[in-house]
Design an enzyme around this catalytic site. Structure first.
Site, PDB file in Angstrom:
ATOM      1  N   PRO A  10       0.798  -1.227   0.000  1.00  0.00           N
ATOM      2  CA  PRO A  10       0.000   0.000   0.000  1.00  0.00           C
ATOM      3  C   PRO A  10       0.835   1.283   0.000  1.00  0.00           C
ATOM      4  O   PRO A  10       1.842   1.392   0.694  1.00  0.00           O
ATOM      5  CB  PRO A  10      -0.819  -0.102   1.299  1.00  0.00           C
ATOM      6  CG  PRO A  10      -0.110  -1.097   2.126  1.00  0.00           C
ATOM      7  CD  PRO A  10       0.529  -2.061   1.176  1.00  0.00           C
ATOM      8  N   TYR A  23      11.544   8.779   1.332  1.00  0.00           N
ATOM      9  CA  TYR A  23      11.585   7.678   0.365  1.00  0.00           C
ATOM     10  C   TYR A  23      12.320   8.013  -0.937  1.00  0.00           C
ATOM     11  O   TYR A  23      12.404   7.170  -1.814  1.00  0.00           O
ATOM     12  CB  TYR A  23      10.151   7.220   0.047  1.00  0.00           C
ATOM     13  CG  TYR A  23       9.396   6.752   1.283  1.00  0.00           C
ATOM     14  CD1 TYR A  23       9.818   5.623   1.992  1.00  0.00           C
ATOM     15  CD2 TYR A  23       8.293   7.440   1.756  1.00  0.00           C
ATOM     16  CE1 TYR A  23       9.144   5.205   3.123  1.00  0.00           C
ATOM     17  CE2 TYR A  23       7.603   7.026   2.889  1.00  0.00           C
ATOM     18  CZ  TYR A  23       8.042   5.901   3.571  1.00  0.00           C
ATOM     19  OH  TYR A  23       7.380   5.477   4.694  1.00  0.00           O
ATOM     20  N   HIS A  85       3.436  -4.092   9.472  1.00  0.00           N
ATOM     21  CA  HIS A  85       3.268  -3.926  10.916  1.00  0.00           C
ATOM     22  C   HIS A  85       1.886  -4.345  11.406  1.00  0.00           C
ATOM     23  O   HIS A  85       1.602  -4.223  12.598  1.00  0.00           O
ATOM     24  CB  HIS A  85       3.533  -2.459  11.285  1.00  0.00           C
ATOM     25  CG  HIS A  85       4.681  -1.859  10.532  1.00  0.00           C
ATOM     26  ND1 HIS A  85       5.976  -2.331  10.671  1.00  0.00           N
ATOM     27  CD2 HIS A  85       4.745  -0.877   9.583  1.00  0.00           C
ATOM     28  CE1 HIS A  85       6.779  -1.640   9.862  1.00  0.00           C
ATOM     29  NE2 HIS A  85       6.053  -0.757   9.194  1.00  0.00           N
ATOM     30  N   ILE A 107      12.497   0.351   2.115  1.00  0.00           N
ATOM     31  CA  ILE A 107      13.331   1.423   1.567  1.00  0.00           C
ATOM     32  C   ILE A 107      13.991   2.197   2.706  1.00  0.00           C
ATOM     33  O   ILE A 107      15.184   2.484   2.677  1.00  0.00           O
ATOM     34  CB  ILE A 107      12.454   2.370   0.713  1.00  0.00           C
ATOM     35  CG1 ILE A 107      11.873   1.599  -0.481  1.00  0.00           C
ATOM     36  CG2 ILE A 107      13.233   3.601   0.266  1.00  0.00           C
ATOM     37  CD1 ILE A 107      10.748   2.330  -1.202  1.00  0.00           C
TER      38      ILE A 107
HETATM   39  O1  CA2 Z   1      10.454   1.842   4.164  1.00  0.00           O
HETATM   40  C1  CA2 Z   1       9.604   1.195   3.551  1.00  0.00           C
HETATM   41  O2  CA2 Z   1       9.794   0.710   2.446  1.00  0.00           O
HETATM   42  C2  CA2 Z   1       8.212   1.014   4.158  1.00  0.00           C
HETATM   43  O3  CA2 Z   1       7.770  -0.302   3.850  1.00  0.00           O
HETATM   44  C3  CA2 Z   1       7.325   2.043   3.502  1.00  0.00           C
HETATM   45  C4  CA2 Z   1       5.904   2.069   4.074  1.00  0.00           C
HETATM   46  C5  CA2 Z   1       5.948   2.193   5.594  1.00  0.00           C
HETATM   47  O4  CA2 Z   1       4.639   2.119   6.111  1.00  0.00           O
HETATM   48  C6  CA2 Z   1       6.805   1.105   6.221  1.00  0.00           C
HETATM   49  O5  CA2 Z   1       6.841   1.301   7.608  1.00  0.00           O
HETATM   50  C7  CA2 Z   1       8.208   1.167   5.674  1.00  0.00           C
HETATM   51  C8  CA2 Z   1       5.134   3.251   3.503  1.00  0.00           C
HETATM   52  C9  CA2 Z   1       4.991   3.212   2.042  1.00  0.00           C
HETATM   53  C10 CA2 Z   1       4.327   4.465   1.607  1.00  0.00           C
HETATM   54  O6  CA2 Z   1       5.137   5.082   0.649  1.00  0.00           O
HETATM   55  C11 CA2 Z   1       4.926   6.382   0.403  1.00  0.00           C
HETATM   56  C12 CA2 Z   1       5.743   6.933  -0.552  1.00  0.00           C
HETATM   57  C13 CA2 Z   1       5.610   8.258  -0.833  1.00  0.00           C
HETATM   58  C14 CA2 Z   1       4.670   9.011  -0.179  1.00  0.00           C
HETATM   59  C15 CA2 Z   1       3.850   8.451   0.770  1.00  0.00           C
HETATM   60  C16 CA2 Z   1       3.970   7.126   1.051  1.00  0.00           C
END
Ligand code: CA2
Length: 156
Positions: A10, A23, A85, A107
């Site tokens: 997601p 990110y 999580h 990431i």
């Molecule tokens: O660090 C990661 O790859 C995560 O899986 C990214 C998730 C986060 O909930 C995990 O704790 C760590 C969030 C993905 C959302 O990605 C976005 C990218 C740009 C803007 C908003 C959200």
């Protein structure tokens, strides 16, 4: 040529478009191109899929599990996003496909972030984990998966 599924959960469709401080600036299509490039060098076909829905991700894991059984799929690189999580269902899906190696990938360094990101329901079911290398983590995970497969193939 065996296939590797690159699965993104997601909100990862927003990659590169929002929150660049966390990110980076690379978009999801860029990441998928990076993976296809790495796949070509590693000798595997890359199939990419992103969904914001838990059920769709589960269905893809089941499908990859069938591919693993019939020898067409080598494994899966999976960024489960926030489902990391929360999702017992994704944990069960990975356990349920029995054997499919899944590399969990994040990431960001989730351990340097909020406490609620420190626990993963996916990690106990994963064959390996890559955390905090930015989008390069996808390439690192793919290489790790292919090297793991080669090592196991050589041992049998
Ligand atoms: O660090 C990661 O790859 C995560 O899986 C990214 C998730 C986060 O909930 C995990 O704790 C760590 C969030 C993905 C959302 O990605 C976005 C990218 C740009 C803007 C908003 C959200």
């Amino acid at each position: 040529m065996k296939k590797v599924l690159v699965l993104n959960g997601p909100n990862l469709n927003l990659l590169g478009l929002r929150e660049p401080a966390l990110y980076g600036h690379t978009t999801l299509p860029d990441v998928e191109a990076l993976c296809r490039d790495a796949g070509q060098k590693l000798g595997v076909e890359i199939e990419c899929f992103q969904s914001n829905s838990e059920g769709a991700l589960i269905d893809r894991i089941h499908e990859a599990g069938r591919g693993y059984k019939d020898g067409t799929v080598l494994g899966c690189v999976f960024n489960p996003g926030a489902y990391t999580h929360t999702s017992v269902a994704l944990h069960d899906a990975i356990k349920g496909v029995d054997g499919l190696p899944v590399i969990e990938l994040h990431i960001s360094n989730v351990h340097a972030r909020e406490a609620f990101r420190h626990h993963s329901f996916i990690s106990p079911a994963a064959a390996g984990i890559v955390v905090g290398f930015g989008v390069d983590g996808y390439v690192i995970a793919l290489e790790g998966l292919v090297r793991r497969h080669a090592r196991q193939a050589a041992a049998t």
